[in-house]
Scaffold this motif. Structure first.
Motif, PDB file in Angstrom:
ATOM      1  N   LEU A 158      40.082  30.180  42.139  1.00  0.00           N
ATOM      2  CA  LEU A 158      39.404  31.228  42.527  1.00  0.00           C
ATOM      3  C   LEU A 158      38.397  30.669  40.876  1.00  0.00           C
ATOM      4  O   LEU A 158      38.466  31.565  40.197  1.00  0.00           O
ATOM      5  N   ALA A 177      35.411  39.256  45.661  1.00  0.00           N
ATOM      6  CA  ALA A 177      37.347  39.446  45.282  1.00  0.00           C
ATOM      7  C   ALA A 177      37.803  40.110  45.408  1.00  0.00           C
ATOM      8  O   ALA A 177      37.004  41.669  45.015  1.00  0.00           O
ATOM      9  N   LEU A 178      38.702  40.262  45.728  1.00  0.00           N
ATOM     10  CA  LEU A 178      39.708  41.092  46.082  1.00  0.00           C
ATOM     11  C   LEU A 178      41.227  41.587  45.088  1.00  0.00           C
ATOM     12  O   LEU A 178      41.572  39.814  44.702  1.00  0.00           O
ATOM     13  N   ASN A 179      41.209  42.466  45.039  1.00  0.00           N
ATOM     14  CA  ASN A 179      42.887  42.323  44.313  1.00  0.00           C
ATOM     15  C   ASN A 179      42.865  41.822  42.555  1.00  0.00           C
ATOM     16  O   ASN A 179      41.715  41.237  42.128  1.00  0.00           O
ATOM     17  N   ARG A 180      43.802  41.630  42.206  1.00  0.00           N
ATOM     18  CA  ARG A 180      43.913  41.225  41.138  1.00  0.00           C
ATOM     19  C   ARG A 180      44.829  40.028  41.026  1.00  0.00           C
ATOM     20  O   ARG A 180      46.039  39.364  41.226  1.00  0.00           O
ATOM     21  N   GLY A 181      44.292  39.261  39.158  1.00  0.00           N
ATOM     22  CA  GLY A 181      45.451  38.208  39.249  1.00  0.00           C
ATOM     23  C   GLY A 181      45.904  37.771  39.952  1.00  0.00           C
ATOM     24  O   GLY A 181      45.772  37.231  40.724  1.00  0.00           O
ATOM     25  N   ALA A 182      47.716  36.714  40.239  1.00  0.00           N
ATOM     26  CA  ALA A 182      47.630  36.498  40.895  1.00  0.00           C
ATOM     27  C   ALA A 182      47.539  36.062  42.733  1.00  0.00           C
ATOM     28  O   ALA A 182      47.722  35.346  43.388  1.00  0.00           O
ATOM     29  N   SER A 184      44.116  37.605  43.551  1.00  0.00           N
ATOM     30  CA  SER A 184      43.123  37.514  43.905  1.00  0.00           C
ATOM     31  C   SER A 184      42.982  36.953  45.075  1.00  0.00           C
ATOM     32  O   SER A 184      43.568  35.483  45.240  1.00  0.00           O
TER      33      SER A 184
ATOM     34  N   SER B 343      46.760  40.474  35.475  1.00  0.00           N
ATOM     35  CA  SER B 343      45.981  39.959  34.580  1.00  0.00           C
ATOM     36  C   SER B 343      44.980  40.024  35.803  1.00  0.00           C
ATOM     37  O   SER B 343      45.049  40.517  36.446  1.00  0.00           O
ATOM     38  N   GLY B 345      42.334  37.586  36.898  1.00  0.00           N
ATOM     39  CA  GLY B 345      42.556  36.465  37.863  1.00  0.00           C
ATOM     40  C   GLY B 345      41.317  35.674  37.854  1.00  0.00           C
ATOM     41  O   GLY B 345      40.597  35.671  38.729  1.00  0.00           O
ATOM     42  N   ARG B 351      45.931  33.145  35.632  1.00  0.00           N
ATOM     43  CA  ARG B 351      46.586  35.006  36.854  1.00  0.00           C
ATOM     44  C   ARG B 351      47.579  33.136  37.259  1.00  0.00           C
ATOM     45  O   ARG B 351      48.088  34.486  37.106  1.00  0.00           O
TER      46      ARG B 351
END
Lengths: 734, 450
Positions: A158, A177-182, A184, B343, B345, B351
């Motif tokens: 990422l 990029a889709l979704n969030r955080g870990a 993604s 978070s 990302g 992340r």
């Protein structure tokens, strides 16, 4: 020129370095011979992102570690990298540990293994062991995001290089990029295939094996390959490339940054079309047409004898048709054979750019720093010289005014009117719709002029405008030829003779026709000439292209098999290096031998073509050539009823090589006709509907696509779908 | 002594949600006053008041406003962005401010816009705040009709547009640059600074970003005078704040207090203390991202400096009271889960680190962790702290590290005893973070009656 920028002095790991103010810390450190490791940082993608945090460094006076990539050198700054700061070392190791948490350690069967920045930086800055005992994140893999590119989301770290390329460089907006955080992930918009001219660059940009080429995937390990620095000869830009070979075959082509030409980008044609070298119908030995037996493979000496015999019988009644892809040396050998050996003087040149423009030459990169860019002509720049499109986009992002004037331009103009536009802009009182543009062009410090159309006189018109604007340093005018080395071929032809000639436009019999290359075989004028010729000598890579009218066929070479010189649209001579062995003699060897039989001494060894070209004579007034297809005159589009002015363009993804690479099939132009918004709604035609185009007896059924940028009364079709249609067509629903 | 109200003063004895009522109570007088002043004078008043941002970081508002270029110093328009994306767990003050004194918020926006000569103000309001959005919209329409917003406000020659923009449910969009990205229609991810929003913010134009409470205080400062406002509260923490009191306390709710009162005053004196005869175990003083305080630290004062000395922060003013039934590991898990879920990302430590933290804490809570994992957890927190692109990573690492630091034996017992020492009696037992609850529900089987 402006004054040199102020110098500042900073200290990095106790080393003092002086750099121009504003230089990034990563670059400053490099000047001091110190590496600051990075993943997401890539200045060519726009402003720094600061996302991966690999470049954490300690800066005296600041309590926290800082991302070096986001900072520039300030006088007196004291920087410590992992080499001299335990805190920075812990920061960098920490980032690598975080990255590796979810990265599958499948390096042994990853394409990137061995040439992977993540591997390299882990070795230098990373932890020796893993402290992670929980499950890694998993995804379905690999996911084809197009027939050319496979995505492995588990390997992805990422860094957002690919999405930034798509959004901020190519501006195709297809990678997101889709979704969030870990959770993604990288994806294509709406899961549609990534179909864009520059998609392959994201493979180069990916610092891990998350984006891999389906063409190269599992084909080689980095320690089994050789990378040959050469130049792409697929279009007139001449991007610098690395050609990767394994066991004598080209396995892939990578961008090789030439900051003035390509900025390190490469289009998908240049990157993926190399497999045409191994096409099923690739010719590997000479072929001769023998009465009652048809086409028969013969030894090289026999082909030489047959060519000798055929040409000798023709006397001076010989015409040579170039394809524009030859090296300067090949074109020179062939030209001297024809002009000096055979005493003939007629050539079909795919391009014959006007040298008037040479007074306004500038590197392509100058486009980026222009204040005003003007594009005229009927052909889309993206299809003709794709990198130029990227430079224009970079200019616009940098604040330049980029104006296209033409059938699909911001300022609408009928097809074929580019010359008139140039003249009007150069005039003291331009017409109303061009007045603002003319003023901006005159007031701008730096201007870029681009001619993108099938008219060899374009250079002269553009030069006229450039002279009227009094373009100076920093400005440039560019004519985009049709073919990769059309400019070099024309120069070679002119240098080889003195200008007597016969008229090829008549219909009397022709002694012999020499067709040089597959692309020339597709020229309708060549087909017509071949019908009149008693003897046709062809060089071609592919049997299916050459079989029709030829008497002797020599196996041609691809640009990756050639040594020699090509001249790009800037007029820059660049060197092709033989990457792999051709299947037989190359054209140069053959024509050198043939020429010797006619008393012309041609050096079969590639010479320094650059020096030859430097002394080119100026073009004489009585040019004994048949130039590119006649330009159409300015026409006022009809628009009434269902009548349209047809603009046809040569798609980038077309031609003999592209057609032989199955992975590129999805990139070829769809069988559709673009229609202007107003006309489409008047005729009740929506995108996707079937329509019929008619001119005279010829009709073509295509899908409609509404393009609101097209001028009223103009319809646009890729050349390969416009076969047989006239310039004026009637369009109605199927 | 009755607490001194400033933000809610006008709403104390009457409903001032309607424009006419608000004006009757003295509303929009501060706007008239401001419009009669030079913009720079308005900023002077704000500087004199010592007003510090109420969103969490506590940056002096007047100073932030003074960083913006003046209109003749920039070719770009100037913008005000209003952060109404109140999302910090435990915080619910801005919603009450928007519900009770919507016109005061608008008045504050107008005065602040005038002070920086903004061309437009954008209110980024949390997506879940539908009622608050509707109240604000109604108020805005009233103000528009009265000529208080829009072109040539009250004949002053100053014009400003106010735009209400609803978010779509992301904590990160409360971070100022994430908010700007989202306003621009992009993925809500923070930007790297510099450039700071005061120089290149919304659409690369100079932008001032302020919290709802901060702006709602502005009209009162102009009414009182900056110096008079500065007399409220304590040094470096002037004025009042609206504290959101929640958790194991008898009378939860929003309380506006002068800064400088003690946590004990708020929790015991006003909130009625921990009910049911249970013991107070810990207090989260400024929203879930702030380090925890123990029962021994109850005399810490509610002002910026005192909190900093105690190793924590006043944050968003959300005081969460925790009694002795709560397992601190479960608390850590819930907090970590929240930040993992939120978070964005973009940067690596946040992340990956927040996900790893959750995994380690879960192992500790389940009794599956080894002896080294508590230190591993602390080290992971260390490797997040101060190394991220924006404060979200810190917001996850700081509280969790503080739980371990102050309740280490409780964490250690989980490891030593191979499970939670509360044996299912913790008040957080089975209470999952919303995201995990969502997943748990999604897995539930639907029984169809025969």
């Amino acid at each position: 020129m402006s004054a040199p920028p102020e110098q500042v002095t900073i200290t990095i790991d106790d080393r003092s370095v002086s750099v121009p103010k504003g230089t990034g810390l990563v670059e400053s450190a490099l000047q001091a011979g110190i590496e600051i490791p990075v993943f997401c940082y890539e200045p060519r993608l726009g402003p720094p992102l600061g996302a991966c945090r690999m470049c954490l460094v300690e800066i005296e006076g600041l309590p926290k570690l800082q991302a070096a990539c986001t900072l520039s050198a300030q006088d007196g700054m004291v920087v410590r990298t992992s080499a001299t700061s335990a805190q920075a070392a812990d920061g960098q190791e920490g980032v690598l540990e975080f990255i590796l948490l979810n990265h599958p350690l499948d390096c042994p069967d990853c394409d990137k293994g061995g040439e992977c920045p993540l591997q390299d930086l882990t070795l230098r800055y990373g932890p020796g062991t893993s402290r992670m005992v929980v499950q890694k994140r998993t995804f379905d893999k690999p996911i084809p995001i197009s027939p050319l590119i496979a995505l492995d989301r588990e390997r992805c770290i990422l860094c957002y290089r690919c999405t930034r390329f798509s959004e901020q460089v190519a501006e195709d907006g297809q990678l997101v990029a889709l979704n969030r955080g870990a959770s993604s992930i990288i994806a294509t918009f709406e899961d549609e295939p990534y179909r864009a001219h520059f998609s392959g660059n994201v493979i180069d940009l990916c610092p891990v094996g998350a984006l891999t080429s389906t063409v190269y995937r599992f084909r080689a390990r980095p320690w089994e390959i050789q990378n040959v620095p050469t130049v792409c000869a697929m279009c007139p830009v001449g991007c610098n490339v690395w050609a990767t070979t394994r066991e004598g075959k080209v396995a892939r082509v990578l961008a090789r940054n030439h900051p003035e030409v390509d900025g390190g980008w490469l289009c998908d044609k240049g990157r993926f079309a190399h497999d045409h070298l191994r096409a099923a119908d690739r010719l590997t030995e000479p072929i001769r047409r023998i009465r009652m037996r048809g086409l028969v493979a013969v030894p090289w000496e026999e082909a030489l004898d047959a060519a000798d015999e055929g040409l000798r019988a023709a006397g001076a009644s010989v015409c040579v048709a170039f394809s524009g892809g030859e090296t300067v040396e090949q074109a020179d050998a062939l030209s001297r054979l024809v002009r000096q050996g055979l005493g003939a003087d007629v050539a079909l040149l795919p391009d014959d750019p006007d040298p008037a423009l040479d007074a306004f030459r500038a590197p392509l990169a100058a486009i980026r720093s222009a204040n005003v860019c003007l594009v005229v002509g009927d052909e889309p720049v993206l299809e003709r010289a794709p990198i130029v499109d990227l430079w224009l986009r970079a200019a616009r992002r940098g604040g330049a005014e980029v104006v296209t004037v033409g059938p699909a331009g911001a300022i609408a103009a009928p097809p074929g009117s580019a010359a008139a536009i140039c003249a009007a802009l150069a005039a003291s009182s331009p017409p109303e719709e061009l007045r603002e543009l003319a003023r901006d062009l005159r007031e701008a410090d730096r201007v870029a002029l681009v001619w993108s159309g099938d008219d060899d006189t374009g250079g002269r018109h553009l030069a006229g405008l450039a002279a009227a604007l009094e373009l100076g340093e920093g400005s440039g005018a560019y004519f985009l030829p049709r073919t990769p080395n059309g400019r070099g071929v024309a120069q070679a032809w002119r240098a080889a003779g003195d200008g007597r000639g016969i008229d090829p436009s008549g219909d009397e019999a022709l002694g012999a026709l020499i067709v040089s290359g597959d692309e020339a075989l597709r020229d309708t004028r060549v087909v017509a000439l071949a019908d009149r010729a008693r003897f046709v000598l062809t060089t071609a890579m592919f049997m299916n292209e050459a079989a029709g009218q030829s008497h002797v066929i020599l196996p041609g070479t691809g640009y990756l098999e050639r040594d020699g010189t090509v001249v790009n649209l800037e007029g820059r001579s660049q060197r092709l290096r033989r990457t792999v062995e051709p299947p037989g003699w190359d054209e140069l060897a053959f024509f050198a031998q043939l020429a010797r039989r006619f008393g012309v001494d041609v050096d079969p060894w590639t010479r320094a073509g650059v020096d030859e070209l430097a002394a080119l004579p100026a073009r004489s007034g009585t040019a004994p050539v048949v130039a590119a297809p006649a330009a159409r005159g300015p026409q006022r589009a009809a628009g009434a009823g269902g009548d349209f002015e047809l603009v046809r363009y040569r798609a980038l993804f077309s031609g003999a090589a592209v057609e032989r690479v199955p992975q590129l099939a999805f990139q070829r132009p769809a069988a559709e006709v673009e229609l202007p918004g107003g006309d489409a709604s008047r005729l009740h035609i929506a995108t996707g509907e079937r329509v019929v185009l008619r001119s005279g007896e010829v009709s073509r059924e295509l899908a409609a696509r509404v393009n609101r940028r097209l001028a009223p009364g103009v319809a646009r079709v890729a050349e390969e779908h416009a076969d047989g249609l006239a310039d004026s067509v009637r369009i109605e629903k199927a | 002594m009755a607490p001194r109200h400033v933000v809610f003063e006008l709403a104390e004895s009457a409903d001032v949600t309607r424009l006419s009522d608000y004006e009757r109570a003295g509303g929009y007088e501060s706007l008239r006053k401001a419009l009669a002043m030079e913009p720079a004078q308005v900023i002077e008043e704000l500087l004199a008041s010592g007003l510090r941002g109420r969103g969490g970081a506590g940056f002096p508002m007047g100073r932030k406003a003074s960083f913006l270029p003046k209109p003749d110093q920039t070719p770009k328009p100037i913008y005000l962005a209003v952060n109404a994306d109140e999302s910090e767990p435990g915080t619910f003050k801005d919603r009450e401010i928007m519900l009770r004194v919507p016109h005061q918020v608008i008045e504050g926006i107008l005065i602040s816009s005038y002070a920086i000569q903004a061309r437009a103000a954008f209110v980024y309001i949390r997506g879940e705040y539908l009622t608050e959005y509707e109240v604000l919209r109604t108020a805005l329409e009233e103000a528009l009709d009265r000529g208080l917003v829009g072109a040539n406000i009250l004949g002053s020659g100053y014009s400003v547009t106010i735009v209400l923009h609803r978010g779509a449910g992301a904590y990160i969009c409360g971070e100022e640059t994430g908010l700007l990205e989202s306003l621009e229609g992009k993925r809500g991810q923070p930007r790297t600074k510099p450039p700071f929003p005061a120089i290149a913010g919304l659409y690369a134009a100079p932008t001032l970003i302020n919290n709802v409470e901060t702006l709602a205080t502005v009209p009162r400062i102009l009414a009182l005078g900056g110096e008079n406002y500065a007399k409220l509260g304590v040094e470096n923490s002037s004025g009042t704040r609206v504290f959101s009191l929640s958790g194991n306390v008898a009378r939860p709710g929003n309380y506006e207090l002068e800064l400088g009162m003690s946590l004990r005053d708020l929790i015991v004196g006003i909130g009625g203390g921990v009910p049911g005869g249970r013991q107070l175990k810990a207090v989260i003083p400024g929203g879930s991202s702030t380090p925890v305080l123990t029962a021994d630290e109850l005399d810490t004062r509610l002002d910026f400096d005192s909190m900093a000395r105690a190793g924590t922060m006043l944050g968003s003013g959300a005081v969460i009271v925790i009694d002795d039934r709560c397992c601190m590991v479960q608390l850590a898990l819930r907090v970590a889960q929240f930040y993992r879920h939120e978070s964005c990302g973009k940067c690596t430590p946040c992340r990956e680190g927040t996900r790893w933290m959750v995994e380690i804490i879960r192992r500790i809570e389940q009794g599956a962790a080894g002896q080294g994992e508590l230190d591993l957890l602390l080290n992971v927190c260390d490797r997040i702290l101060g190394r991220c692109l924006c404060p979200l990573g810190d917001a996850a690492a700081m509280p969790v590290a503080s739980y371990v630091a102050k309740f280490r034996s409780e964490f250690q017992r989980h490891i030593d005893e191979g499970g939670c020492p509360f044996r299912g009696t913790s008040s957080l037992e089975g209470v999952l973070a919303p995201v995990d609850e969502h997943h748990a529900r999604a897995r539930a089987r639907i029984e169809v009656p025969a």
